[in-house]
Design a protein around this motif. Structure first.
Motif, PDB file in Angstrom:
ATOM      1  N   SER A  29       0.824  -1.211   0.000  1.00 30.82           N
ATOM      2  CA  SER A  29       0.000   0.000   0.000  1.00 30.82           C
ATOM      3  C   SER A  29       0.853   1.253   0.000  1.00 30.82           C
ATOM      4  CB  SER A  29      -0.934   0.013   1.213  1.00 30.82           C
ATOM      5  OG  SER A  29      -0.254   0.422   2.372  1.00 30.82           O
ATOM      6  N   MET A  30       0.294   2.293  -0.587  1.00 36.61           N
ATOM      7  CA  MET A  30       0.973   3.574  -0.622  1.00 36.61           C
ATOM      8  C   MET A  30       1.130   4.109   0.800  1.00 36.61           C
ATOM      9  SD  MET A  30       0.048   6.986  -2.799  1.00 36.61           S
ATOM     10  CE  MET A  30       0.281   6.164  -4.358  1.00 36.61           C
ATOM     11  N   LEU A  31       0.102   3.941   1.622  1.00 36.72           N
ATOM     12  CA  LEU A  31       0.145   4.422   3.000  1.00 36.72           C
ATOM     13  C   LEU A  31       1.265   3.742   3.777  1.00 36.72           C
ATOM     14  CD1 LEU A  31      -1.020   6.094   5.330  1.00 36.72           C
ATOM     15  CD2 LEU A  31      -2.605   4.193   5.749  1.00 36.72           C
ATOM     16  N   GLU A  32       1.342   2.432   3.707  1.00 36.53           N
ATOM     17  CA  GLU A  32       2.379   1.681   4.416  1.00 36.53           C
ATOM     18  C   GLU A  32       3.773   2.115   3.955  1.00 36.53           C
ATOM     19  OE1 GLU A  32       4.060  -2.900   4.836  1.00 36.53           O
ATOM     20  OE2 GLU A  32       2.253  -2.512   3.662  1.00 36.53           O
ATOM     21  N   THR A  33       3.941   2.227   2.652  1.00 31.73           N
ATOM     22  CA  THR A  33       5.241   2.620   2.096  1.00 31.73           C
ATOM     23  C   THR A  33       5.629   4.017   2.566  1.00 31.73           C
ATOM     24  OG1 THR A  33       4.827   1.249   0.161  1.00 31.73           O
ATOM     25  CG2 THR A  33       6.532   2.935  -0.055  1.00 31.73           C
ATOM     26  N   ARG A  38       8.801   7.535   6.174  1.00 27.78           N
ATOM     27  CA  ARG A  38       8.650   8.788   6.932  1.00 27.78           C
ATOM     28  C   ARG A  38       8.402   9.992   6.020  1.00 27.78           C
ATOM     29  NH1 ARG A  38       9.710   8.106  12.363  1.00 27.78           N
ATOM     30  NH2 ARG A  38      10.799   6.196  12.895  1.00 27.78           N
ATOM     31  N   VAL A  39       7.569   9.750   4.997  1.00 23.71           N
ATOM     32  CA  VAL A  39       7.083  10.839   4.147  1.00 23.71           C
ATOM     33  C   VAL A  39       5.560  10.762   4.159  1.00 23.71           C
ATOM     34  CG1 VAL A  39       9.126  10.815   2.654  1.00 23.71           C
ATOM     35  CG2 VAL A  39       7.107   9.524   1.976  1.00 23.71           C
ATOM     36  N   SER A  40       4.922  11.827   3.796  1.00 18.06           N
ATOM     37  CA  SER A  40       3.461  11.804   3.788  1.00 18.06           C
ATOM     38  C   SER A  40       2.969  10.981   2.590  1.00 18.06           C
ATOM     39  CB  SER A  40       2.898  13.217   3.711  1.00 18.06           C
ATOM     40  OG  SER A  40       3.065  13.754   2.414  1.00 18.06           O
ATOM     41  N   PRO A  41       1.825  10.325   2.754  1.00 16.92           N
ATOM     42  CA  PRO A  41       1.244   9.607   1.610  1.00 16.92           C
ATOM     43  C   PRO A  41       1.011  10.534   0.415  1.00 16.92           C
ATOM     44  CG  PRO A  41       0.144   8.971   3.635  1.00 16.92           C
ATOM     45  CD  PRO A  41       1.052  10.124   3.971  1.00 16.92           C
ATOM     46  N   GLU A  42       0.674  11.792   0.693  1.00 13.50           N
ATOM     47  CA  GLU A  42       0.461  12.763  -0.394  1.00 13.50           C
ATOM     48  C   GLU A  42       1.754  13.024  -1.153  1.00 13.50           C
ATOM     49  OE1 GLU A  42      -1.655  15.532  -2.789  1.00 13.50           O
ATOM     50  OE2 GLU A  42      -2.221  13.817  -1.582  1.00 13.50           O
ATOM     51  N   THR A  43       2.867  13.113  -0.438  1.00 14.23           N
ATOM     52  CA  THR A  43       4.160  13.308  -1.105  1.00 14.23           C
ATOM     53  C   THR A  43       4.472  12.119  -1.998  1.00 14.23           C
ATOM     54  OG1 THR A  43       5.025  14.728   0.648  1.00 14.23           O
ATOM     55  CG2 THR A  43       6.651  13.568  -0.714  1.00 14.23           C
ATOM     56  N   LEU A  44       4.300  10.917  -1.481  1.00 14.01           N
ATOM     57  CA  LEU A  44       4.565   9.721  -2.286  1.00 14.01           C
ATOM     58  C   LEU A  44       3.647   9.682  -3.503  1.00 14.01           C
ATOM     59  CD1 LEU A  44       6.060   7.086  -2.785  1.00 14.01           C
ATOM     60  CD2 LEU A  44       4.437   5.960  -1.227  1.00 14.01           C
ATOM     61  N   GLU A  48       4.980   9.592  -7.301  1.00 12.69           N
ATOM     62  CA  GLU A  48       4.620   8.476  -8.185  1.00 12.69           C
ATOM     63  C   GLU A  48       3.853   8.940  -9.415  1.00 12.69           C
ATOM     64  OE1 GLU A  48       2.662   5.245  -6.244  1.00 12.69           O
ATOM     65  OE2 GLU A  48       4.479   4.606  -5.205  1.00 12.69           O
ATOM     66  N   SER A  49       3.078   9.993  -9.285  1.00 11.96           N
ATOM     67  CA  SER A  49       2.289  10.481 -10.418  1.00 11.96           C
ATOM     68  C   SER A  49       3.085  11.435 -11.308  1.00 11.96           C
ATOM     69  CB  SER A  49       1.023  11.182  -9.922  1.00 11.96           C
ATOM     70  OG  SER A  49       1.358  12.396  -9.277  1.00 11.96           O
ATOM     71  N   GLY A  50       4.276  11.823 -10.859  1.00  9.37           N
ATOM     72  CA  GLY A  50       5.089  12.742 -11.643  1.00  9.37           C
ATOM     73  C   GLY A  50       4.793  14.198 -11.369  1.00  9.37           C
ATOM     74  N   ARG A  51       3.875  14.486 -10.440  1.00 13.03           N
ATOM     75  CA  ARG A  51       3.548  15.886 -10.116  1.00 13.03           C
ATOM     76  C   ARG A  51       4.691  16.580  -9.397  1.00 13.03           C
ATOM     77  NH1 ARG A  51      -1.549  16.394  -6.948  1.00 13.03           N
ATOM     78  NH2 ARG A  51      -0.988  18.588  -7.048  1.00 13.03           N
ATOM     79  N   VAL A  52       5.497  15.809  -8.672  1.00 12.22           N
ATOM     80  CA  VAL A  52       6.725  16.336  -8.071  1.00 12.22           C
ATOM     81  C   VAL A  52       7.853  15.640  -8.804  1.00 12.22           C
ATOM     82  CG1 VAL A  52       8.137  16.510  -5.991  1.00 12.22           C
ATOM     83  CG2 VAL A  52       5.662  16.759  -5.826  1.00 12.22           C
ATOM     84  N   ALA A  53       8.325  16.279  -9.843  1.00 15.08           N
ATOM     85  CA  ALA A  53       9.311  15.651 -10.727  1.00 15.08           C
ATOM     86  C   ALA A  53      10.734  15.741 -10.191  1.00 15.08           C
ATOM     87  CB  ALA A  53       9.239  16.272 -12.117  1.00 15.08           C
ATOM     88  N   THR A  54      10.970  16.658  -9.261  1.00 15.12           N
ATOM     89  CA  THR A  54      12.321  16.829  -8.728  1.00 15.12           C
ATOM     90  C   THR A  54      12.281  16.801  -7.195  1.00 15.12           C
ATOM     91  OG1 THR A  54      12.084  19.225  -8.852  1.00 15.12           O
ATOM     92  CG2 THR A  54      13.148  18.149 -10.730  1.00 15.12           C
ATOM     93  N   PRO A  55      11.928  15.642  -6.619  1.00 19.29           N
ATOM     94  CA  PRO A  55      11.858  15.564  -5.157  1.00 19.29           C
ATOM     95  C   PRO A  55      13.245  15.673  -4.535  1.00 19.29           C
ATOM     96  CG  PRO A  55      11.580  13.393  -6.120  1.00 19.29           C
ATOM     97  CD  PRO A  55      11.606  14.373  -7.260  1.00 19.29           C
ATOM     98  N   ALA A  56      13.269  16.026  -3.264  1.00 20.36           N
ATOM     99  CA  ALA A  56      14.533  16.157  -2.537  1.00 20.36           C
ATOM    100  C   ALA A  56      15.225  14.794  -2.445  1.00 20.36           C
ATOM    101  CB  ALA A  56      14.271  16.701  -1.141  1.00 20.36           C
ATOM    102  N   PHE A  57      16.545  14.840  -2.508  1.00 21.64           N
ATOM    103  CA  PHE A  57      17.328  13.605  -2.448  1.00 21.64           C
ATOM    104  C   PHE A  57      17.000  12.757  -1.214  1.00 21.64           C
ATOM    105  CE2 PHE A  57      20.995  11.220  -1.015  1.00 21.64           C
ATOM    106  CZ  PHE A  57      21.163  10.362  -2.084  1.00 21.64           C
TER     107      PHE A  57
END
Length: 100
Positions: A29-33, A38-44, A48-57
């Protein structure tokens, strides 16, 4: 801080990163992952959808670790040669990526 619009190459790399993470997550699950990384499900979801194309390292490293991906695998996937672009012309080095 003003964010510059993504270049087509950055957007494409973001799509490849998202696809890699979705494949690696599989049936998990996305929530479990997200919680394990230790990131928010919304961030993940956005990565995954490509909306944040340059996430922090550190975010990418944490998610990759939870999914059992090496950073070498992630780096290789997001830096596949781009269609119609000569090799190396718009690619960031690992050092540049780590610094961002």
């Amino acid at each position: 801080m003003v964010r510059l619009p993504l270049t087509p190459a950055e957007a494409e790399r973001g799509q490849r990163l998202g696809a890699l993470l979705r494949r690696a997550r599989g049936e998990r699950s996305m929530l479990e992952t997200a919680l394990d990384a230790r990131v928010s499900p919304e961030t993940l979801r956005k990565i995954e959808s490509g909306r944040v194309a340059t996430p922090a390292f550190p975010t990418v490293a944490a998610i990759a670790d939870v999914l059992g991906l090496s950073l070498d695998e992630v780096w290789a996937e997001i830096n596949l040669p781009e269609h119609g672009v000569e090799s190396g012309s718009s690619r960031r080095s690992a050092r540049e990526w780590l610094a961002s």
